[in-house]
Design a protein around this motif. Structure first.
Motif, PDB file in Angstrom:
ATOM      1  N   THR A  56       0.837  -1.195   0.000  1.00  0.00           N
ATOM      2  CA  THR A  56       0.000   0.000   0.000  1.00  0.00           C
ATOM      3  C   THR A  56       0.876   1.251   0.000  1.00  0.00           C
ATOM      4  OG1 THR A  56      -1.771  -1.129   1.178  1.00  0.00           O
ATOM      5  CG2 THR A  56      -1.799   1.272   1.237  1.00  0.00           C
ATOM      6  N   ALA A  57       0.602   2.158  -0.915  1.00  0.00           N
ATOM      7  CA  ALA A  57       1.396   3.380  -1.041  1.00  0.00           C
ATOM      8  C   ALA A  57       1.216   4.282   0.181  1.00  0.00           C
ATOM      9  CB  ALA A  57       1.002   4.125  -2.310  1.00  0.00           C
ATOM     10  N   ASP A  58       2.163   5.164   0.358  1.00  0.00           N
ATOM     11  CA  ASP A  58       2.128   6.124   1.451  1.00  0.00           C
ATOM     12  C   ASP A  58       1.450   7.413   0.984  1.00  0.00           C
ATOM     13  OD1 ASP A  58       2.612   7.119   3.969  1.00  0.00           O
ATOM     14  OD2 ASP A  58       4.743   7.493   3.659  1.00  0.00           O
ATOM     15  N   THR A  59       1.210   8.316   1.937  1.00  0.00           N
ATOM     16  CA  THR A  59       0.774   9.681   1.629  1.00  0.00           C
ATOM     17  C   THR A  59       1.728  10.634   2.343  1.00  0.00           C
ATOM     18  OG1 THR A  59      -0.676   9.923   3.565  1.00  0.00           O
ATOM     19  CG2 THR A  59      -1.629   8.877   1.588  1.00  0.00           C
ATOM     20  N   ASP A  60       1.471  11.925   2.244  1.00  0.00           N
ATOM     21  CA  ASP A  60       2.340  12.902   2.897  1.00  0.00           C
ATOM     22  C   ASP A  60       2.091  12.998   4.407  1.00  0.00           C
ATOM     23  OD1 ASP A  60       3.524  13.549   0.488  1.00  0.00           O
ATOM     24  OD2 ASP A  60       2.121  15.179   0.072  1.00  0.00           O
ATOM     25  N   ALA A  61       1.005  12.431   4.890  1.00  0.00           N
ATOM     26  CA  ALA A  61       0.640  12.572   6.304  1.00  0.00           C
ATOM     27  C   ALA A  61       1.567  11.765   7.202  1.00  0.00           C
ATOM     28  CB  ALA A  61      -0.806  12.118   6.520  1.00  0.00           C
ATOM     29  N   ASP A  62       1.770  12.260   8.420  1.00  0.00           N
ATOM     30  CA  ASP A  62       2.533  11.511   9.419  1.00  0.00           C
ATOM     31  C   ASP A  62       1.776  10.255   9.819  1.00  0.00           C
ATOM     32  OD1 ASP A  62       4.704  13.198   9.542  1.00  0.00           O
ATOM     33  OD2 ASP A  62       3.931  14.378  11.218  1.00  0.00           O
TER      34      ASP A  62
END
Length: 257
Positions: A62-68
């Motif tokens: 699963t790809a990441d996002t910019d959120a912590d």
């Protein structure tokens, strides 16, 4: 069968093994992926349960996002998977971060939890033992290689994920014994006798649970599901298939409860 499912607006890798038994959701550890549990304890559990797993944002496939990273957001993801993929309540089996998330889901949405198994999980960030990885240990390399082999974000994003993860480890989770005492579902707490989670902390988790059971596995570390999958499965299956609370010859703690 593995597929990508929209979970809270984010394409999420989900593996639903099917089966006619009650649903069981596996929750992988931090910096890990669902394959860790699907390939170790998954086959033994799939004989009696519908085993489902998913890779959280920034983990596995699963790809990441910019959120912590925050455990609260991971619990939200898990609730969405239970509602969207499972379609209702399930048994939760969580390792490490997955166990923390299981505790949070049991607090927020007890209607979605049948029974909960937490393996090597801390409910407060101060509950772990300060430790440095042995420089000769293959663990760090294996984590990195597993990430690179799966992540759609590419090898360069590993450092970002590591930084976000360890930043979260330094300040979360922050549950209290009073919080744990509000968990209304049966919970099996499992830990290795040489675990990253301090044994006194594990004992405090067990003692705070209204319907808790405890297993300390000898000769095991924080990597228990990979080290002794058969032993762990025996504990999990006995707990999940039991009807009602334990009946023992000399109850002490349970007699008071």
């Amino acid at each position: 069968m593995a597929s990508r499912v929209d979970i809270s607006g984010h394409p999420t890798w989900v593996d639903d093994r099917g089966g006619n038994g009650e649903p069981l959701l596996l929750l992988h550890g931090g910096l890990g992926n669902s394959d860790d549990l699907l390939n170790s304890i998954g086959p033994g559990l799939a004989q009696g349960f519908r085993v489902v797993a998913f890779d959280r944002r920034g983990h596995g496939y699963t790809a990441d996002t910019d959120a912590d990273f925050h455990y609260a957001d991971m619990a939200d993801e898990t609730v969405s998977v239970l509602e969207t993929v499972v379609g209702g309540p399930a048994h939760l089996v969580g390792w490490s971060d997955g166990g923390i998330i299981g505790l949070l889901v049991a607090l927020r949405r007890p209607d979605l939890v049948r029974k909960l198994v937490v393996v090597g999980a801390n409910y407060h960030f101060e509950g772990t033992v300060p430790a440095e990885l042995d420089p000769d240990s293959p663990v760090q390399d294996e984590l990195g290689n597993a990430y690179v082999a799966r992540s759609p974000d590419g090898p360069a994003h590993l450092e970002v994920v590591m930084n976000k993860t360890f930043r979260m480890f330094r300040s979360e989770p922050t549950l209290t014994r009073a919080d744990i005492a509000r968990i209304s579902r049966p919970v099996l707490v499992v830990v290795g006798d040489d675990d990253l989670v301090a044994l006194p902390h594990t004992m405090s988790l067990y003692e705070a649970l209204p319907e808790g059971q405890l297993a300390v596995v000898p000769g095991a570390s924080h990597g228990l599901p990979l080290e002794q999958p058969e032993a762990l499965n025996r504990l999990i299956l006995a707990f999940l298939t039991a009807s009602g609370p334990p009946r023992t010859l000399m109850p002490i703690r349970r007699a008071r409860a």
